[in-house]
Design a protein around this motif. Structure first.
Motif, PDB file in Angstrom:
ATOM      1  N   TYR A  29       2.815   4.211 -25.012  1.00 41.83           N
ATOM      2  CA  TYR A  29       2.590   2.761 -25.063  1.00 41.83           C
ATOM      3  C   TYR A  29       1.892   2.340 -26.357  1.00 41.83           C
ATOM      4  CZ  TYR A  29      -2.274   3.570 -23.731  1.00 41.83           C
ATOM      5  OH  TYR A  29      -3.570   4.001 -23.724  1.00 41.83           O
ATOM      6  N   GLN A  65      -9.591   8.598 -22.878  1.00 44.24           N
ATOM      7  CA  GLN A  65      -8.921   7.484 -22.190  1.00 44.24           C
ATOM      8  C   GLN A  65      -9.659   7.065 -20.915  1.00 44.24           C
ATOM      9  OE1 GLN A  65      -6.683   5.599 -23.456  1.00 44.24           O
ATOM     10  NE2 GLN A  65      -6.401   6.751 -25.337  1.00 44.24           N
ATOM     11  N   SER A  66      -8.953   7.012 -19.792  1.00 49.85           N
ATOM     12  CA  SER A  66      -9.581   6.445 -18.590  1.00 49.85           C
ATOM     13  C   SER A  66     -10.694   7.300 -18.000  1.00 49.85           C
ATOM     14  CB  SER A  66      -8.525   6.187 -17.523  1.00 49.85           C
ATOM     15  OG  SER A  66      -7.801   5.046 -17.855  1.00 49.85           O
ATOM     16  N   LYS A  69     -13.954   5.685 -18.088  1.00 45.55           N
ATOM     17  CA  LYS A  69     -14.332   4.658 -17.096  1.00 45.55           C
ATOM     18  C   LYS A  69     -15.431   5.164 -16.164  1.00 45.55           C
ATOM     19  CE  LYS A  69      -9.647   2.634 -16.995  1.00 45.55           C
ATOM     20  NZ  LYS A  69      -8.341   2.668 -16.286  1.00 45.55           N
ATOM     21  N   PHE A  97      -2.342   1.614 -12.534  1.00 38.88           N
ATOM     22  CA  PHE A  97      -3.641   1.362 -13.184  1.00 38.88           C
ATOM     23  C   PHE A  97      -3.672   0.073 -13.980  1.00 38.88           C
ATOM     24  CE2 PHE A  97      -2.635   2.387 -17.594  1.00 38.88           C
ATOM     25  CZ  PHE A  97      -1.552   3.249 -17.504  1.00 38.88           C
ATOM     26  N   ASN A 116      -7.582  -0.483 -14.660  1.00 38.59           N
ATOM     27  CA  ASN A 116      -7.995  -1.098 -15.929  1.00 38.59           C
ATOM     28  C   ASN A 116      -8.817  -2.372 -15.738  1.00 38.59           C
ATOM     29  OD1 ASN A 116      -6.606   0.958 -17.080  1.00 38.59           O
ATOM     30  ND2 ASN A 116      -5.423  -0.331 -18.476  1.00 38.59           N
ATOM     31  N   GLU A 160      -4.692   0.797 -29.763  1.00 37.73           N
ATOM     32  CA  GLU A 160      -4.851   0.172 -28.431  1.00 37.73           C
ATOM     33  C   GLU A 160      -5.101  -1.336 -28.583  1.00 37.73           C
ATOM     34  OE1 GLU A 160      -5.123   1.733 -25.301  1.00 37.73           O
ATOM     35  OE2 GLU A 160      -5.747   3.793 -25.708  1.00 37.73           O
ATOM     36  N   ASN A 167      -3.828  -5.654 -21.119  1.00 37.37           N
ATOM     37  CA  ASN A 167      -5.252  -5.605 -20.776  1.00 37.37           C
ATOM     38  C   ASN A 167      -5.920  -6.959 -21.049  1.00 37.37           C
ATOM     39  OD1 ASN A 167      -5.583  -2.916 -19.808  1.00 37.37           O
ATOM     40  ND2 ASN A 167      -5.377  -2.147 -21.897  1.00 37.37           N
ATOM     41  N   TYR A 191     -14.084  -1.541 -24.835  1.00 36.16           N
ATOM     42  CA  TYR A 191     -13.319  -0.752 -23.856  1.00 36.16           C
ATOM     43  C   TYR A 191     -12.389   0.249 -24.559  1.00 36.16           C
ATOM     44  CZ  TYR A 191      -9.496   0.140 -20.536  1.00 36.16           C
ATOM     45  OH  TYR A 191      -8.531   0.739 -19.766  1.00 36.16           O
ATOM     46  N   PHE A 192     -11.676  -0.207 -25.593  1.00 33.83           N
ATOM     47  CA  PHE A 192     -10.738   0.695 -26.284  1.00 33.83           C
ATOM     48  C   PHE A 192     -11.491   1.783 -27.043  1.00 33.83           C
ATOM     49  CE2 PHE A 192      -7.819  -3.164 -26.290  1.00 33.83           C
ATOM     50  CZ  PHE A 192      -7.103  -2.710 -25.195  1.00 33.83           C
ATOM     51  N   CYS A 195     -12.383   4.407 -24.584  1.00 34.96           N
ATOM     52  CA  CYS A 195     -11.183   5.215 -24.277  1.00 34.96           C
ATOM     53  C   CYS A 195     -10.863   6.196 -25.405  1.00 34.96           C
ATOM     54  CB  CYS A 195      -9.951   4.320 -24.086  1.00 34.96           C
ATOM     55  SG  CYS A 195      -9.972   3.329 -22.583  1.00 34.96           S
ATOM     56  N   TYR A 243      -5.691   6.433  -9.162  1.00 38.96           N
ATOM     57  CA  TYR A 243      -4.916   5.212  -8.922  1.00 38.96           C
ATOM     58  C   TYR A 243      -4.048   5.332  -7.659  1.00 38.96           C
ATOM     59  CZ  TYR A 243      -6.072   5.372 -13.882  1.00 38.96           C
ATOM     60  OH  TYR A 243      -6.714   5.540 -15.063  1.00 38.96           O
ATOM     61  N   GLY A 260      -6.727  10.455 -17.183  1.00 41.46           N
ATOM     62  CA  GLY A 260      -6.533   9.538 -18.309  1.00 41.46           C
ATOM     63  C   GLY A 260      -5.148   9.734 -18.903  1.00 41.46           C
ATOM     64  N   VAL A 261      -4.611   8.692 -19.549  1.00 39.53           N
ATOM     65  CA  VAL A 261      -3.238   8.774 -20.073  1.00 39.53           C
ATOM     66  C   VAL A 261      -3.054   9.750 -21.232  1.00 39.53           C
ATOM     67  CG1 VAL A 261      -2.175   6.584 -19.388  1.00 39.53           C
ATOM     68  CG2 VAL A 261      -3.613   6.664 -21.417  1.00 39.53           C
TER      69      VAL A 261
HETATM   70  N1  GLN Z   1      -6.488   3.062 -22.849  1.00 37.15           N
HETATM   71  C1  GLN Z   1      -5.671   3.023 -21.680  1.00 37.15           C
HETATM   72  C2  GLN Z   1      -5.363   1.600 -21.298  1.00 37.15           C
HETATM   73  O1  GLN Z   1      -6.229   0.788 -21.311  1.00 37.15           O
HETATM   74  C3  GLN Z   1      -6.366   3.729 -20.564  1.00 37.15           C
HETATM   75  C4  GLN Z   1      -5.500   3.827 -19.329  1.00 37.15           C
HETATM   76  C5  GLN Z   1      -5.509   5.188 -18.704  1.00 37.15           C
HETATM   77  O2  GLN Z   1      -5.972   6.197 -19.255  1.00 37.15           O
HETATM   78  N2  GLN Z   1      -4.919   5.273 -17.520  1.00 37.15           N
HETATM   79  O3  GLN Z   1      -4.234   1.250 -21.010  1.00 37.15           O
END
Ligand code: GLN
Length: 307
Positions: A29, A65-66, A69, A97, A116, A160, A167, A191-192, A195, A243, A260-261
């Motif tokens: 993405y 990444q996530s 969180k 997510f 998210n 991101e 987001n 936030y980014f 991550c 999730y 995390g992604v």
């Molecule tokens: N940086 C990613 C996002 O905000 C984190 C999502 C994830 O790791 N699932 O889309």
């Protein structure tokens, strides 16, 4: 099982998951993540008595990444306690997510802090209480991972941010429901950056060791959360950390976890260890194919589960 067997088990798992490394799809993405090579794997255990074991590409770093969180929630719980739950729920979402639809139905109150929308609103809450949130987050990871040289991958953070539309839509929707205090783009930038913090599996397992150790970091002795808060956070991870695949993960692995992604997953065996795994190929839920398989193997081989 004695600790010295952990290395042997990690070596076995690393060999067994090799055929899975070509399965799954690297997150695409944002261009910065699409460039990561799929066939990589590492797995590390950090025990509550301070021992570390690792197999695979142990020194290889990835953006967490996530999994960040979990630290966002930790820092927010330190500052707000239960008051935080006025801004975000504690229920599993059963949706992806990055889903927007549930947020509209539920009037801007995200289901939990790990989707998210929930993590972004938790960042907004942190933003109210921290003068330099990115600095505080980085310093927290540096302290708890034991590596003062940890950095943020700015290429990933910028990428991101450039592709932030979904987001941003969530944040604006929450603002329209009066559940967002600060400028959307300022909070998203923080936030980014959270991550995009870069760790390897050993550092990741160490950084979250307090979750296996009644809220106390075993290296520094720092009380990160109270024992009760640490238990509560683990419960939320169990129900929502993966999730809409949290049920399947709980069934197969039997431990609280957060994915995390980038293909990383952190799991917690309370009073024993934290385990971090990384392999970039993802399934359709955005979770690492080899990472889930590796944790399932670990759970079977060590005969562990929180139940
Ligand atoms: N940086 C990613 C996002 O905000 C984190 C999502 C994830 O790791 N699932 O889309």
């Amino acid at each position: 099982m004695v600790n010295s067997d952990y290395q042997q088990v990690l070596n076995e798992i690393t060999a067994e998951v090799q055929p899975l490394l070509s399965q799954g799809k690297v997150a695409d993405y944002i261009p910065a993540l699409a460039e990561v090579k799929a066939n990589q794997f590492s797995m590390a255990i950090h025990t509550t008595d301070g021992e570390t074991f690792c197999a695979g590409d142990c020194s290889e770093r990835f953006t967490i990444q996530s999994v960040s969180k979990v630290m966002t929630l930790t820092l927010a719980l330190q500052r707000y306690g239960d008051e935080l739950w006025q801004r975000v729920g504690k229920e599993p979402s059963g949706t992806a997510f990055n889903s927007l639809t549930q947020l509209e139905f539920e009037k801007g109150l995200p289901r939990n802090p790990f989707i998210n929308a929930g993590a972004i609103v938790t960042c907004d809450a942190l933003y109210n209480r921290l003068s330099a949130p990115m600095h505080s987050m980085l310093e927290t990871f540096r302290l708890l991972s034991g590596n003062p040289a940890i950095v943020i991958d700015k290429k990933v953070a910028n990428s991101e941010y450039d592709f932030r539309h979904r987001n941003a839509a969530m944040a604006h929707l929450m603002k329209s429901f009066d559940n967002f205090d600060n400028e959307v783009d300022d909070v998203l930038w923080a936030y980014f950056n959270f991550c995009a913090i870069e760790l390897n599996c050993v550092e990741l397992a160490k950084a979250y060791n307090f979750l296996a150790n009644k809220g106390v970091d075993n290296t520094t002795g720092k009380v990160v959360l109270t024992n009760r808060q640490s238990k509560q956070l683990n419960s939320l991870l169990f129900t929502s950390g993966l999730y809409d695949a949290a049920g399947d993960f709980g069934y197969r692995v039997g431990m609280p976890g957060k994915s995390g992604v980038s293909g990383t997953i952190l799991a917690v065996l309370p009073n024993k260890f934290t385990v971090a795994v990384w392999s970039p190929g993802l399934n359709s839920f955005g979770n690492s194919v080899a990472g889930i398989a590796a944790l399932e193997l670990l759970s079977e081989k060590l005969d562990i589960s929180i139940f």
